[in-house]
Design a protein around this motif. Structure first.
Motif, PDB file in Angstrom:
ATOM      1  N   PRO A 158       0.718  -1.301  -0.008  1.00  0.00           N
ATOM      2  CA  PRO A 158      -0.030   0.060  -0.138  1.00  0.00           C
ATOM      3  C   PRO A 158       0.697   1.230   0.015  1.00  0.00           C
ATOM      4  O   PRO A 158       1.844   1.215   0.666  1.00  0.00           O
ATOM      5  N   PHE A 159       0.442   2.194  -0.767  1.00  0.00           N
ATOM      6  CA  PHE A 159       1.352   3.334  -0.798  1.00  0.00           C
ATOM      7  C   PHE A 159       1.567   4.354   0.580  1.00  0.00           C
ATOM      8  O   PHE A 159       2.454   4.818   0.733  1.00  0.00           O
ATOM      9  N   SER A 160       0.444   4.037   1.325  1.00  0.00           N
ATOM     10  CA  SER A 160       0.482   4.879   2.672  1.00  0.00           C
ATOM     11  C   SER A 160       1.717   4.112   3.461  1.00  0.00           C
ATOM     12  O   SER A 160       2.430   4.660   4.303  1.00  0.00           O
ATOM     13  N   PRO A 197       6.310   7.001   4.328  1.00  0.00           N
ATOM     14  CA  PRO A 197       7.606   7.346   5.235  1.00  0.00           C
ATOM     15  C   PRO A 197       8.902   7.420   4.458  1.00  0.00           C
ATOM     16  O   PRO A 197      10.047   8.083   4.756  1.00  0.00           O
ATOM     17  N   VAL A 198       9.035   6.277   3.536  1.00  0.00           N
ATOM     18  CA  VAL A 198      10.391   6.213   2.688  1.00  0.00           C
ATOM     19  C   VAL A 198      10.490   7.595   1.968  1.00  0.00           C
ATOM     20  O   VAL A 198      11.432   8.026   1.948  1.00  0.00           O
ATOM     21  N   LEU A 199       9.499   7.957   1.139  1.00  0.00           N
ATOM     22  CA  LEU A 199       9.361   9.122   0.543  1.00  0.00           C
ATOM     23  C   LEU A 199      10.042  10.363   1.334  1.00  0.00           C
ATOM     24  O   LEU A 199      10.795  11.279   0.897  1.00  0.00           O
ATOM     25  N   THR A 200       9.345  10.444   2.582  1.00  0.00           N
ATOM     26  CA  THR A 200       9.654  11.412   3.433  1.00  0.00           C
ATOM     27  C   THR A 200      11.272  11.559   3.716  1.00  0.00           C
ATOM     28  O   THR A 200      12.205  12.685   3.750  1.00  0.00           O
ATOM     29  N   ALA A 234       0.261   0.864  -7.533  1.00  0.00           N
ATOM     30  CA  ALA A 234       1.866   0.649  -8.302  1.00  0.00           C
ATOM     31  C   ALA A 234       1.499   0.201  -9.673  1.00  0.00           C
ATOM     32  O   ALA A 234       0.871  -0.634 -10.192  1.00  0.00           O
ATOM     33  N   ALA A 235       2.481   0.812 -10.383  1.00  0.00           N
ATOM     34  CA  ALA A 235       2.625   0.364 -12.067  1.00  0.00           C
ATOM     35  C   ALA A 235       3.534  -0.964 -12.164  1.00  0.00           C
ATOM     36  O   ALA A 235       3.267  -1.637 -12.926  1.00  0.00           O
ATOM     37  N   GLN A 279      11.807   1.987  -2.548  1.00  0.00           N
ATOM     38  CA  GLN A 279      12.250   0.788  -1.873  1.00  0.00           C
ATOM     39  C   GLN A 279      11.291   0.520  -0.716  1.00  0.00           C
ATOM     40  O   GLN A 279      10.830   1.409   0.177  1.00  0.00           O
ATOM     41  N   TYR A 280      11.105  -1.024  -0.519  1.00  0.00           N
ATOM     42  CA  TYR A 280      10.095  -1.367   0.615  1.00  0.00           C
ATOM     43  C   TYR A 280      10.883  -0.887   1.902  1.00  0.00           C
ATOM     44  O   TYR A 280      12.114  -1.015   1.938  1.00  0.00           O
ATOM     45  N   PRO A 281      10.092  -0.550   2.858  1.00  0.00           N
ATOM     46  CA  PRO A 281      10.728   0.043   4.310  1.00  0.00           C
ATOM     47  C   PRO A 281      11.759  -1.228   4.931  1.00  0.00           C
ATOM     48  O   PRO A 281      12.636  -0.886   5.527  1.00  0.00           O
ATOM     49  N   TRP A 282      11.272  -2.648   4.673  1.00  0.00           N
ATOM     50  CA  TRP A 282      12.067  -3.678   5.253  1.00  0.00           C
ATOM     51  C   TRP A 282      13.003  -4.247   4.302  1.00  0.00           C
ATOM     52  O   TRP A 282      13.775  -5.084   4.750  1.00  0.00           O
TER      53      TRP A 282
END
Length: 451
Positions: A105-107, A111-114, A132-133, A157-160
């Motif tokens: 989910p984009f949500s 935090p990664v974008l921030t 997601a495309a 990138q995925y947070p984990w």
């Protein structure tokens, strides 16, 4: 399962299951022999063994979570240690992993974008699609509109991904230790160490941004190849121009080499794209000083104007002097059928260790299918040819199988080997006839071909 940070756990039980893969294959082979003695047909036994091997690998890799696809991509290194009947199930299981990776989910990615672009990251975009495309092994791509109106791709990138991949990569060393007796000529430990280092590099999108921009600058205004420039980036986010085109993987599926009802337009498009594809892979080191080390057809697409678009620069090898001159020299020696010089040259480059004794003529015969594509002005790559080469190498009764087990893969050739063999496999999926001799002569240094 995951811990409170959302990082997939990597317990001892999973490590043991991953490490047991080669031993599990041996156990199935023993069971298969017993079934044949009781009257079950060899074909049925083989089918059952393949299904069991695929399911076991799929179950183990499925538990690797964040690192599953990246680790899985590298398992091809150990194919020489796996009985031939298990190679196809390995690949099938990895394909299933890719197809079943759900988007995040984009949500969860905001935090990664921030962290990567700053708290004001939204001001850089007019809008961003929250669906997601595309999804990849350690991140996913969202389509967006840049502040100046350009269509862009936002790779997040995925947070984990970092902690998961780092933990999963440690299991490769365990596999290498178990596989070492099966491939006594190869220094698997050195290969795995190089793989681990390079794969961890892919976690830093700042490095990927640099590599991609170097390629974009080198191929700016090129009539055959386009690389999208980088507009912004952080440690875990990469923003590039959007490339509108048809992936080679989709064209391959449509063209359906040898399959009734294939799309002739896709076939014609592949015929035109194939020389550009292999020419880019082999020509970039001389032009850029870098090797694009991921030949997967999903990373390449045919643009509306016919050019080849290239994506994903996470796996890049630094070759400031271009491809090694020894590559061309040894290929020329094999073409001239100089068996003794070929043996000496491979030993000098580290493909054959000092204590390994090989018959020069058998070695020359082993390499013949690999040099056949450049013996004549054109060569047709197709699945039947590739299956023939693979069967020959994986037949434990044959000389080629014995030679494979005694060859080493020097770490400096690891990604070059991946590109050479992977590119050949993709050409075979395309089912195309191309002027391979001219392409190789143009881009591989040190090669001297008779006219």
């Amino acid at each position: 399962m995951a811990d409170q940070r959302g990082v997939p756990t990597t317990g001892l039980g999973r490590a043991r299951r991953l490490a047991s893969l080669p031993l599990g294959a041996a156990g199935r082979a023993v069971r298969g022999a017993g079934q044949r003695l009781t009257g079950t047909s060899a074909q049925e036994v083989s089918r059952r063994q393949q299904e069991q091997a695929a399911e076991e690998l799929f179950a183990v890799l499925g538990e690797l979570k964040g690192g599953a696809q990246k680790v899985g991509q590298q398992l091809s290194i150990f194919e020489a240690a796996v009985p031939g009947e298990f190679v196809a199930p390995y690949r099938e299981a990895l394909t299933r992993l890719q197809e079943q990776a759900p988007p995040v989910p984009f949500s969860d990615l905001e935090p990664v974008l921030t962290r990567s672009l700053g708290a004001d990251w939204r001001s850089r975009f007019q809008d961003i699609d929250q669906e997601a495309a595309a999804s990849a092994s350690i991140g996913q791509v969202h389509r967006a509109r840049w502040r100046d109106g350009r269509e862009v791709a936002v790779k997040i990138q995925y947070p984990w991904a970092g902690p998961a991949l780092s933990a999963d990569l440690r299991q490769l060393a365990r596999v290498a230790r178990l596989a070492r007796p099966l491939v006594p000529g190869m220094d698997l430990g050195a290969v795995v160490e190089e793989v681990q280092e390079r794969m961890l590099e892919e976690l830093d999108y700042r490095r990927e941004a640099w590599s991609q921009q170097v390629f974009a600058d080198a191929y700016a205004d090129d009539p055959e190849v386009q690389v999208p420039p980088v507009l912004d980036h952080g440690e875990q986010v990469l923003v590039t121009e959007w490339l509108e085109g048809t992936p080679l993987s989709r064209l391959i599926a449509r063209a359906g080499d040898g399959v009734p009802g294939a799309d002739p337009a896709a076939r014609a498009t592949l015929e035109g794209a194939a020389p550009r594809y292999i020419g880019f892979l082999l020509g970039a080191p001389d032009r850029v000083g870098l090797l694009h080390a991921d030949p997967h057809p999903g990373n390449y697409r045919v643009l509306p104007d016919g050019r080849l678009g290239v994506l994903d620069f996470g796996a890049v090898d630094r070759l400031p002097e271009g491809l090694p001159l020894a590559m061309g020299r040894l290929l020329g020696v094999a073409l001239r059928q100089d068996a003794d010089t070929l043996l000496d040259g491979l030993r000098e480059e580290g493909f054959i260790r000092d204590w390994v004794d090989l018959d020069p003529e058998e070695l020359l015969d082993f390499f013949e299918p690999l040099v056949a594509p450049v013996r004549h002005p054109t060569f047709r790559f197709d699945r039947a040819w590739l299956r023939g080469v693979s069967s020959r190498v994986n037949d434990p009764r044959g000389t080629a199988f014995r030679i494979t087990r005694r060859l080493d893969l020097p770490v400096q050739y690891l990604l070059i080997h991946r590109v050479w063999m992977g590119g050949t496999a993709v050409l075979s999926q395309m089912g195309v006839e191309i002027p391979a001799r001219a392409v190789v002569d143009r881009h591989v240094p040190g090669l001297e071909l008779d006219s």
